[in-house]
Write a protein that holds these residues in place. Structure first.
Motif, PDB file in Angstrom:
ATOM      1  N   ARG A 286      90.026  89.557  18.389  1.00 43.14           N
ATOM      2  CA  ARG A 286      90.952  89.085  17.360  1.00 43.14           C
ATOM      3  C   ARG A 286      90.371  87.907  16.579  1.00 43.14           C
ATOM      4  O   ARG A 286      90.836  87.603  15.489  1.00 43.14           O
ATOM      5  N   LEU A 287      89.352  87.241  17.140  1.00 42.84           N
ATOM      6  CA  LEU A 287      88.692  86.154  16.420  1.00 42.84           C
ATOM      7  C   LEU A 287      87.423  86.619  15.706  1.00 42.84           C
ATOM      8  O   LEU A 287      86.682  85.798  15.163  1.00 42.84           O
ATOM      9  N   ALA A 288      87.193  87.931  15.697  1.00 47.22           N
ATOM     10  CA  ALA A 288      86.021  88.455  14.991  1.00 47.22           C
ATOM     11  C   ALA A 288      86.067  88.047  13.530  1.00 47.22           C
ATOM     12  O   ALA A 288      87.086  88.199  12.854  1.00 47.22           O
ATOM     13  N   GLY A 289      84.974  87.500  13.046  1.00 49.14           N
ATOM     14  CA  GLY A 289      84.886  87.089  11.658  1.00 49.14           C
ATOM     15  C   GLY A 289      85.099  85.607  11.442  1.00 49.14           C
ATOM     16  O   GLY A 289      84.797  85.087  10.365  1.00 49.14           O
ATOM     17  N   MET A 290      85.633  84.900  12.437  1.00 43.93           N
ATOM     18  CA  MET A 290      85.765  83.450  12.310  1.00 43.93           C
ATOM     19  C   MET A 290      84.372  82.831  12.246  1.00 43.93           C
ATOM     20  O   MET A 290      83.444  83.268  12.919  1.00 43.93           O
ATOM     21  N   LYS A 291      84.226  81.797  11.423  1.00 44.54           N
ATOM     22  CA  LYS A 291      82.956  81.094  11.285  1.00 44.54           C
ATOM     23  C   LYS A 291      83.167  79.598  11.453  1.00 44.54           C
ATOM     24  O   LYS A 291      84.292  79.114  11.474  1.00 44.54           O
ATOM     25  N   GLY A 292      82.069  78.882  11.556  1.00 45.57           N
ATOM     26  CA  GLY A 292      82.152  77.434  11.649  1.00 45.57           C
ATOM     27  C   GLY A 292      80.788  76.803  11.543  1.00 45.57           C
ATOM     28  O   GLY A 292      79.765  77.485  11.393  1.00 45.57           O
ATOM     29  N   THR A 293      80.758  75.475  11.616  1.00 51.68           N
ATOM     30  CA  THR A 293      79.506  74.730  11.566  1.00 51.68           C
ATOM     31  C   THR A 293      79.453  73.720  12.698  1.00 51.68           C
ATOM     32  O   THR A 293      80.477  73.294  13.221  1.00 51.68           O
ATOM     33  N   ALA A 294      78.241  73.351  13.067  1.00 55.28           N
ATOM     34  CA  ALA A 294      78.026  72.346  14.106  1.00 55.28           C
ATOM     35  C   ALA A 294      76.589  71.849  13.990  1.00 55.28           C
ATOM     36  O   ALA A 294      75.718  72.584  13.503  1.00 55.28           O
ATOM     37  N   VAL A 399      75.303  77.334  11.322  1.00 49.83           N
ATOM     38  CA  VAL A 399      76.470  78.116  10.916  1.00 49.83           C
ATOM     39  C   VAL A 399      76.661  79.184  11.989  1.00 49.83           C
ATOM     40  O   VAL A 399      75.779  80.011  12.207  1.00 49.83           O
ATOM     41  N   TYR A 400      77.800  79.127  12.671  1.00 45.79           N
ATOM     42  CA  TYR A 400      78.050  80.082  13.748  1.00 45.79           C
ATOM     43  C   TYR A 400      79.177  81.033  13.368  1.00 45.79           C
ATOM     44  O   TYR A 400      79.915  80.814  12.400  1.00 45.79           O
ATOM     45  N   GLY A 401      79.317  82.096  14.124  1.00 45.85           N
ATOM     46  CA  GLY A 401      80.389  83.051  13.877  1.00 45.85           C
ATOM     47  C   GLY A 401      80.652  83.881  15.111  1.00 45.85           C
ATOM     48  O   GLY A 401      79.879  83.858  16.079  1.00 45.85           O
ATOM     49  N   TYR A 402      81.762  84.613  15.092  1.00 43.52           N
ATOM     50  CA  TYR A 402      82.125  85.509  16.193  1.00 43.52           C
ATOM     51  C   TYR A 402      82.045  86.946  15.697  1.00 43.52           C
ATOM     52  O   TYR A 402      82.608  87.288  14.650  1.00 43.52           O
ATOM     53  N   ASP A 404      82.161  91.371  16.142  1.00 40.65           N
ATOM     54  CA  ASP A 404      83.282  92.300  16.279  1.00 40.65           C
ATOM     55  C   ASP A 404      83.881  92.308  17.680  1.00 40.65           C
ATOM     56  O   ASP A 404      85.027  92.735  17.865  1.00 40.65           O
ATOM     57  N   GLU A 405      83.109  91.837  18.666  1.00 41.45           N
ATOM     58  CA  GLU A 405      83.609  91.784  20.039  1.00 41.45           C
ATOM     59  C   GLU A 405      84.059  90.376  20.422  1.00 41.45           C
ATOM     60  O   GLU A 405      84.443  90.136  21.567  1.00 41.45           O
ATOM     61  N   GLY A 406      83.983  89.458  19.470  1.00 40.72           N
ATOM     62  CA  GLY A 406      84.377  88.084  19.754  1.00 40.72           C
ATOM     63  C   GLY A 406      83.294  87.280  20.432  1.00 40.72           C
ATOM     64  O   GLY A 406      83.588  86.250  21.053  1.00 40.72           O
ATOM     65  N   LYS A 407      82.046  87.701  20.295  1.00 37.89           N
ATOM     66  CA  LYS A 407      80.940  86.971  20.919  1.00 37.89           C
ATOM     67  C   LYS A 407      80.344  85.979  19.922  1.00 37.89           C
ATOM     68  O   LYS A 407      80.169  86.290  18.743  1.00 37.89           O
ATOM     69  N   LEU A 408      80.036  84.786  20.421  1.00 36.60           N
ATOM     70  CA  LEU A 408      79.491  83.715  19.592  1.00 36.60           C
ATOM     71  C   LEU A 408      78.062  84.022  19.169  1.00 36.60           C
ATOM     72  O   LEU A 408      77.230  84.417  19.985  1.00 36.60           O
ATOM     73  N   GLN A 409      77.778  83.825  17.887  1.00 39.60           N
ATOM     74  CA  GLN A 409      76.444  84.052  17.360  1.00 39.60           C
ATOM     75  C   GLN A 409      76.055  82.915  16.409  1.00 39.60           C
ATOM     76  O   GLN A 409      76.909  82.333  15.746  1.00 39.60           O
ATOM     77  N   THR A 410      74.756  82.613  16.379  1.00 35.94           N
ATOM     78  CA  THR A 410      74.233  81.716  15.354  1.00 35.94           C
ATOM     79  C   THR A 410      73.868  82.567  14.150  1.00 35.94           C
ATOM     80  O   THR A 410      73.005  83.444  14.239  1.00 35.94           O
ATOM     81  N   LEU A 411      74.538  82.321  13.033  1.00 32.18           N
ATOM     82  CA  LEU A 411      74.289  83.108  11.834  1.00 32.18           C
ATOM     83  C   LEU A 411      73.091  82.597  11.063  1.00 32.18           C
ATOM     84  O   LEU A 411      72.304  83.369  10.527  1.00 32.18           O
ATOM     85  N   ARG A 412      72.953  81.279  11.003  1.00 31.81           N
ATOM     86  CA  ARG A 412      71.802  80.674  10.332  1.00 31.81           C
ATOM     87  C   ARG A 412      71.850  79.176  10.578  1.00 31.81           C
ATOM     88  O   ARG A 412      72.824  78.648  11.115  1.00 31.81           O
ATOM     89  N   THR A 413      70.802  78.485  10.197  1.00 29.66           N
ATOM     90  CA  THR A 413      70.803  77.023  10.187  1.00 29.66           C
ATOM     91  C   THR A 413      70.488  76.552   8.785  1.00 29.66           C
ATOM     92  O   THR A 413      69.857  77.269   7.995  1.00 29.66           O
ATOM     93  N   GLN A 414      70.931  75.348   8.480  1.00 26.58           N
ATOM     94  CA  GLN A 414      70.785  74.837   7.116  1.00 26.58           C
ATOM     95  C   GLN A 414      70.520  73.339   7.159  1.00 26.58           C
ATOM     96  O   GLN A 414      71.147  72.609   7.950  1.00 26.58           O
ATOM     97  N   GLU A 415      69.617  72.880   6.341  1.00 22.36           N
ATOM     98  CA  GLU A 415      69.303  71.460   6.278  1.00 22.36           C
ATOM     99  C   GLU A 415      70.311  70.723   5.404  1.00 22.36           C
ATOM    100  O   GLU A 415      70.767  71.239   4.382  1.00 22.36           O
ATOM    101  N   SER A 416      70.652  69.530   5.828  1.00 19.40           N
ATOM    102  CA  SER A 416      71.555  68.687   5.047  1.00 19.40           C
ATOM    103  C   SER A 416      70.996  67.282   5.045  1.00 19.40           C
ATOM    104  O   SER A 416      70.536  66.784   6.073  1.00 19.40           O
ATOM    105  N   SER A 417      71.032  66.621   3.892  1.00 17.52           N
ATOM    106  CA  SER A 417      70.415  65.308   3.756  1.00 17.52           C
ATOM    107  C   SER A 417      71.303  64.385   2.939  1.00 17.52           C
ATOM    108  O   SER A 417      72.080  64.822   2.080  1.00 17.52           O
TER     109      SER A 417
END
Length: 419
Positions: A286-294, A399-402, A404-417
């Motif tokens: 049910r959380l499939a498609g949720m994204k976030g940053t850390a 940038v992380y996301g969940y 279709d099965e609700g498993k945590l994945q790293t989608l990409r990383t991004q530099e910030s300055s």
């Protein structure tokens, strides 16, 4: 009042009353000396979450702290002496407990404190630690508050300020095509700081912020908050939360504001492999498609492999690299200063992270220092490049996301300055 660079005689007397003749540190007994005094031996303590709502952030930082000390000792220790076992204490997610824990660690005669994990808990102890003339280094404080905090030059952090994370979070939301966003955040320095940074970036990019609302993280329920989000009619919701975010997410799902209906986003406080199963037991998808940053946690494959060998039962890695870098930076500063006195080595903390010969381990950097070279310690969490405030001026954000099965994945990383 600005904390004194030197520990006062009054504080010395107070510590003398608190201190016992012997302190037990991880099973090793050693004679205690007043905090921050030079005795030729660099001593660490930590105030990290062993219990409480952020207990999941404790093990990675604690084990990484111990691993860093092992690496330091394998390279001959600091100033020719091994670093003793770290003095352990629990921040517990309660300000009063965190303050008592800091007092106990200081009473053990440490030169540096690793922690606290939560920005709010660090605010509860920072005056105690820095006022004692002891270095404090947090691996996971991200509240912008600390950049300008009057700490006498003793507070540092290897985690980037949310001033760096907020724009990336906003970019992720905008990149998914959302135009009307609701922001909800816990009413503390972490929540308010990250919400402001994200809100500003969204608005600068032309996105409408339909709601920017803080909430009491100790509330009995969040029905009213969820109602406010529903009434704002957003096409995306950003939730800046810790453990209470589980309950908020459940409310959003029940209100028809799940990831299959609107964009749902989180930040580092919600990044957890267990979040989907906690929010919807038996139906983590049910959380499939949720994204976030850390702040990026696992980009250094060699470090991750070595840490897992050291602590094979460790599952979560969030902020573990940053904890390793706190310990290593303190140790290298002491080597550079030729002293375990925090008043002396604190002045070297910023300089060893930039504008010198690059090195990426305590052993390699120590050898360069011995040869009279200026060093630029490249941490396992990435380049540190401390600014004058004692914190990274740039960061790698995950940038992380969940799936279709609700498993945590790293989608990409991004530099910030900051530049």
């Amino acid at each position: 009042m600005k904390p004194s660079i030197r520990r006062s005689a009054i504080f010395t007397s107070a510590v003398a009353l608190l201190i016992s003749a012997v302190s037990v540190t991880g099973g090793t007994a050693s004679a205690a000396v007043p905090a921050g005094e030079e005795d030729g031996e660099l001593k660490f303590g930590y105030v990290l979450p062993e219990t409480g709502q952020l207990a999941f952030l404790g093990p990675p930082q604690i084990e990484s702290t111990k691993f860093a000390i092992q690496q330091i000792n394998d390279a001959g220790g600091v100033l020719g002496k091994p670093v003793p076992a770290v003095v352990a204490s629990d921040e517990a997610g309660q300000e009063a407990v965190a303050a008592q824990s800091a007092d106990r660690v200081l009473a053990a005669g440490v030169d540096a404190v690793i922690g606290a994990a939560a920005s709010g808990m660090s605010l509860a102890i920072i005056d105690r630690v820095t006022g004692a003339g002891v270095v404090q280094c947090s691996a996971s404080n991200t509240a912008p508050t600390f950049t300008e905090y009057d700490d006498g030059g003793y507070y540092f952090r290897t985690a980037p300020s949310d001033v760096l994370q907020g724009p990336v979070l906003a970019e992720v939301v905008r990149g998914d095509g959302h135009q009307r966003v609701a922001l909800i955040a816990r009413a503390d320095d972490y929540g308010r700081g990250l919400m402001r940074a994200t809100e500003q970036s969204l608005e600068e990019g032309g996105t409408t912020v339909a709601l920017a609302q803080t909430y009491d993280p100790k509330a009995a329920n969040y029905d009213r908050l969820v109602g406010q989000v529903k009434n704002a009619n957003p096409d995306a919701v950003v939730v800046i939360a810790f453990e209470e975010g589980t309950q908020i997410m459940q409310g959003l799902l029940e209100a028809g504001l799940g990831p299959d209906q609107v964009g749902v986003y989180g930040a580092d406080g919600l990044r957890s492999e267990e979040l989907p199963s906690l929010v919807s037991r038996g139906n983590p998808e049910r959380l499939a498609g949720m994204k976030g940053t850390a702040p990026a946690s696992a980009a250094n494959e060699q470090y991750v492999e070595d840490l897992k060998k050291f602590a094979p039962n460790l599952k979560e890695l969030q902020f573990a690299p940053q904890a390793f870098d706190c310990v290593t930076t303190v140790a290298l500063a002491a080597e550079k200063a030729g002293s375990d006195n925090p008043e002396v080595f604190a002045k070297e903390m910023n300089g060893i992270t930039k504008d010198g010969e690059k090195c990426n381990s305590f052993a390699a950097c120590k050898n360069l220092i011995a040869a009279g070279r200026d060093i630029d310690y490249e941490g396992v969490s990435g380049p540190l490049d401390f600014i004058d405030a004692g914190e990274p001026g740039k960061a790698t954000i995950e940038v992380y996301g969940y799936d279709d099965e609700g498993k945590l994945q790293t989608l990409r990383t991004q530099e910030s300055s900051l530049e």
